[in-house]
Design an enzyme around this catalytic site. Sequence first.
Site, PDB file in Angstrom:
ATOM      1  N   CYS A   1     -64.047  43.580  -0.554  1.00 29.24           N
ATOM      2  CA  CYS A   1     -63.685  43.935   0.826  1.00 29.24           C
ATOM      3  C   CYS A   1     -64.167  42.857   1.801  1.00 29.24           C
ATOM      4  O   CYS A   1     -65.308  42.397   1.725  1.00 29.24           O
ATOM      5  CB  CYS A   1     -64.300  45.283   1.196  1.00 29.24           C
ATOM      6  SG  CYS A   1     -63.817  45.830   2.840  1.00 29.24           S
TER       7      CYS A   1
ATOM      8  N   CYS B   1     -70.242  45.410   5.861  1.00 28.51           N
ATOM      9  CA  CYS B   1     -71.062  46.617   5.982  1.00 28.51           C
ATOM     10  C   CYS B   1     -72.294  46.507   5.069  1.00 28.51           C
ATOM     11  O   CYS B   1     -72.145  46.424   3.843  1.00 28.51           O
ATOM     12  CB  CYS B   1     -70.234  47.852   5.610  1.00 28.51           C
ATOM     13  SG  CYS B   1     -68.608  47.860   6.380  1.00 28.51           S
TER      14      CYS B   1
ATOM     15  N   CYS C   1     -72.777  48.553   1.794  1.00 28.02           N
ATOM     16  CA  CYS C   1     -71.664  48.822   0.882  1.00 28.02           C
ATOM     17  C   CYS C   1     -71.585  47.883  -0.318  1.00 28.02           C
ATOM     18  O   CYS C   1     -71.490  46.661  -0.166  1.00 28.02           O
ATOM     19  CB  CYS C   1     -70.347  48.783   1.645  1.00 28.02           C
ATOM     20  SG  CYS C   1     -68.957  49.299   0.603  1.00 28.02           S
TER      21      CYS C   1
ATOM     22  N   CYS D   1     -59.761  62.916  -2.236  1.00 29.66           N
ATOM     23  CA  CYS D   1     -59.955  61.838  -1.256  1.00 29.66           C
ATOM     24  C   CYS D   1     -59.810  60.476  -1.916  1.00 29.66           C
ATOM     25  O   CYS D   1     -60.539  60.170  -2.862  1.00 29.66           O
ATOM     26  CB  CYS D   1     -61.357  61.907  -0.660  1.00 29.66           C
ATOM     27  SG  CYS D   1     -61.812  63.525  -0.066  1.00 29.66           S
TER      28      CYS D   1
ATOM     29  N   CYS E   1     -56.925  63.504   1.415  1.00 28.50           N
ATOM     30  CA  CYS E   1     -57.614  62.691   2.411  1.00 28.50           C
ATOM     31  C   CYS E   1     -57.537  61.243   1.966  1.00 28.50           C
ATOM     32  O   CYS E   1     -57.542  60.964   0.762  1.00 28.50           O
ATOM     33  CB  CYS E   1     -59.074  63.142   2.503  1.00 28.50           C
ATOM     34  SG  CYS E   1     -60.056  62.174   3.656  1.00 28.50           S
TER      35      CYS E   1
ATOM     36  N   CYS F   1     -61.852  63.187   9.717  1.00 28.92           N
ATOM     37  CA  CYS F   1     -63.088  63.299   8.944  1.00 28.92           C
ATOM     38  C   CYS F   1     -63.944  62.114   9.348  1.00 28.92           C
ATOM     39  O   CYS F   1     -63.567  60.965   9.094  1.00 28.92           O
ATOM     40  CB  CYS F   1     -62.769  63.269   7.445  1.00 28.92           C
ATOM     41  SG  CYS F   1     -64.247  63.196   6.401  1.00 28.92           S
TER      42      CYS F   1
ATOM     43  N   ARG G   1     -70.202  68.061   5.496  1.00 32.53           N
ATOM     44  CA  ARG G   1     -70.194  67.730   4.063  1.00 32.53           C
ATOM     45  C   ARG G   1     -71.455  66.971   3.686  1.00 32.53           C
ATOM     46  O   ARG G   1     -71.716  65.887   4.216  1.00 32.53           O
ATOM     47  CB  ARG G   1     -68.937  66.912   3.732  1.00 32.53           C
ATOM     48  CG  ARG G   1     -68.752  66.638   2.254  1.00 32.53           C
ATOM     49  CD  ARG G   1     -67.354  66.094   1.946  1.00 32.53           C
ATOM     50  NE  ARG G   1     -66.341  67.029   2.380  1.00 32.53           N
ATOM     51  CZ  ARG G   1     -65.436  66.773   3.331  1.00 32.53           C
ATOM     52  NH1 ARG G   1     -65.400  65.604   3.911  1.00 32.53           N
ATOM     53  NH2 ARG G   1     -64.564  67.698   3.668  1.00 32.53           N
TER      54      ARG G   1
HETATM   55  N1  SAM Z   1     -63.075  50.660   3.650  1.00 32.27           N
HETATM   56  C1  SAM Z   1     -62.897  51.910   4.257  1.00 32.27           C
HETATM   57  C2  SAM Z   1     -63.850  52.141   5.419  1.00 32.27           C
HETATM   58  O1  SAM Z   1     -64.887  51.508   5.483  1.00 32.27           O
HETATM   59  O2  SAM Z   1     -63.520  52.982   6.260  1.00 32.27           O
HETATM   60  C3  SAM Z   1     -62.993  53.078   3.306  1.00 32.27           C
HETATM   61  C4  SAM Z   1     -64.018  53.078   2.192  1.00 32.27           C
HETATM   62  S1  SAM Z   1     -65.733  53.074   2.693  1.00 32.27           S
HETATM   63  C5  SAM Z   1     -66.548  52.826   1.160  1.00 32.27           C
HETATM   64  C6  SAM Z   1     -66.033  54.775   3.161  1.00 32.27           C
HETATM   65  C7  SAM Z   1     -67.394  55.147   3.657  1.00 32.27           C
HETATM   66  O3  SAM Z   1     -68.306  55.211   2.585  1.00 32.27           O
HETATM   67  C8  SAM Z   1     -68.068  54.208   4.629  1.00 32.27           C
HETATM   68  O4  SAM Z   1     -67.597  54.382   5.923  1.00 32.27           O
HETATM   69  C9  SAM Z   1     -69.528  54.612   4.524  1.00 32.27           C
HETATM   70  O5  SAM Z   1     -69.832  55.574   5.500  1.00 32.27           O
HETATM   71  C10 SAM Z   1     -69.616  55.220   3.120  1.00 32.27           C
HETATM   72  N2  SAM Z   1     -70.496  54.417   2.249  1.00 32.27           N
HETATM   73  C11 SAM Z   1     -70.220  53.209   1.723  1.00 32.27           C
HETATM   74  N3  SAM Z   1     -71.257  52.753   0.991  1.00 32.27           N
HETATM   75  C12 SAM Z   1     -72.223  53.710   1.056  1.00 32.27           C
HETATM   76  C13 SAM Z   1     -73.536  53.812   0.529  1.00 32.27           C
HETATM   77  N4  SAM Z   1     -74.077  52.844  -0.211  1.00 32.27           N
HETATM   78  N5  SAM Z   1     -74.243  54.932   0.786  1.00 32.27           N
HETATM   79  C14 SAM Z   1     -73.704  55.919   1.557  1.00 32.27           C
HETATM   80  N6  SAM Z   1     -72.473  55.866   2.088  1.00 32.27           N
HETATM   81  C15 SAM Z   1     -71.740  54.769   1.857  1.00 32.27           C
HETATM   82 FE1  SF4 Z   2     -65.244  47.551   3.074  1.00 34.25          FE
HETATM   83 FE2  SF4 Z   2     -67.272  48.993   2.152  1.00 34.25          FE
HETATM   84 FE3  SF4 Z   2     -67.159  48.386   4.725  1.00 34.25          FE
HETATM   85 FE4  SF4 Z   2     -65.357  50.131   3.693  1.00 34.25          FE
HETATM   86  S1  SF4 Z   2     -67.564  50.402   3.853  1.00 34.25           S
HETATM   87  S2  SF4 Z   2     -64.960  48.441   5.101  1.00 34.25           S
HETATM   88  S3  SF4 Z   2     -65.125  49.255   1.625  1.00 34.25           S
HETATM   89  S4  SF4 Z   2     -67.387  46.918   3.029  1.00 34.25           S
END
Ligand code: SAM
Ligand code: SF4
Length: 326
Positions: free
Chosen positions: A62, A66, A69, A106, A138, A198, A270
């Site tokens: 990606c 973040c 992530c 989802c 979702c 959500c 949730r």
């Molecule tokens: N890329 C899209 C986005 O960021 O909206 C969708 C997938 S992203 C993985 C969805 C959500 O997963 C993120 O907004 C974050 O809140 C949550 N998330 C990701 N990594 C995480 C982690 N290590 N622990 C807890 N929540 C996490």
């Molecule tokens: Fe990409 Fe992870 Fe951020 Fe979603 S949370 S935008 S998958 S880096």
Amino acid sequence: MSHLESNPENPVRHDWSDEQIQAIHDLPFPELLFQAQLVHRRYHDPQKVQLCTLLSIKTGGCPEDCSYCPQSAYYDSGVPSQDLLDIEQVLAAARQARDHGSTRFCMGAAWREVRQGAEFERVLEMVRQVRELGMEVCCTLGMLNSDQAKRLAEAGLTAYNHNLDTGPDYYDQIITTRTYEDRLRTLEVVREAGVSVCCGGILGMGETVRDRIALLRVLSHMNPQPESVPINALVRVKGTPLGDRSPVDPIEIVRIIATARIVLPKSRVRLSAGRTEMSVETQALCFVAGANSIFSGEKLLTTPNPDLYHDRALLDKLGLSPLEGS
Ligand code: SAM
Ligand code: SF4
Ligand code: DTB
């Protein structure tokens, strides 16, 4: 307590101040849980927990940074990348989830935003076909424009997940490749398209209690409020900048859930990522505090989640039962 006492019916309010939310959050713990339960019982069946199943339909690589992530291309977390799955693979997973009691499926994609083209068309087809299984559907696909949100709505999408993660002041400490405003704009186009929202956050990223309160204030001011609010405890993944944070205190998780329940009375709250590290007792307190949904199945998107056997035992022990599909 005056703000609660002056609203005995606890109508949905969109004018909470940070100070008022903080006062609720800081109540003596038994009082906080009592108030949360009063609200919970007014709007929800306290014996039912909705089971939702996640599937990562496109994994890793990606372009966003973040810090939490494992799917960001900026970090080396060891998560293998995977192109967009085929429709049949997704349907097989959705059928299995339904057969195991999930009422919501989802689908998550490691995209910064949706792009028009064959892949989006395939996602739309996934939405149509999962919907035909009789499940809520979702998606969480990153940023959307209004045309894309409308097309997802036409395909039958129930809800769109797009988290704000934390309060506005802390956001740029966690993500630099997009802004809080970008996030809010997508949430607006989702709402305008008639898709349920959500939207939630993550605890344990180094944020202060004020940042958590600020997130709840932003969510509570949305009108309507998000239909579902995932509260994640950070899953600490090696290789990500937040991989060696200390775990969030369980009582702090319960306090946020109870506070969310009070200021977001109708929302499904949730208890999302982080349950593998939570005791049965912590999870029990989260349900008492008003959480009424969990992710079911042994994987979240890329990280582990308690398996079906453990979750069945958890719900049985507490006398709770899965919400049935409509
Ligand atoms: N890329 C899209 C986005 O960021 O909206 C969708 C997938 S992203 C993985 C969805 C959500 O997963 C993120 O907004 C974050 O809140 C949550 N998330 C990701 N990594 C995480 C982690 N290590 N622990 C807890 N929540 C996490
Ligand atoms: Fe990409 Fe992870 Fe951020 Fe979603 S949370 S935008 S998958 S880096
Ligand atoms: C949400 O708030 N939590 C889910 C869902 N929405 C998409 C995702 C949790 C991801 C945890 C890290 C992983 O498994 O990759």
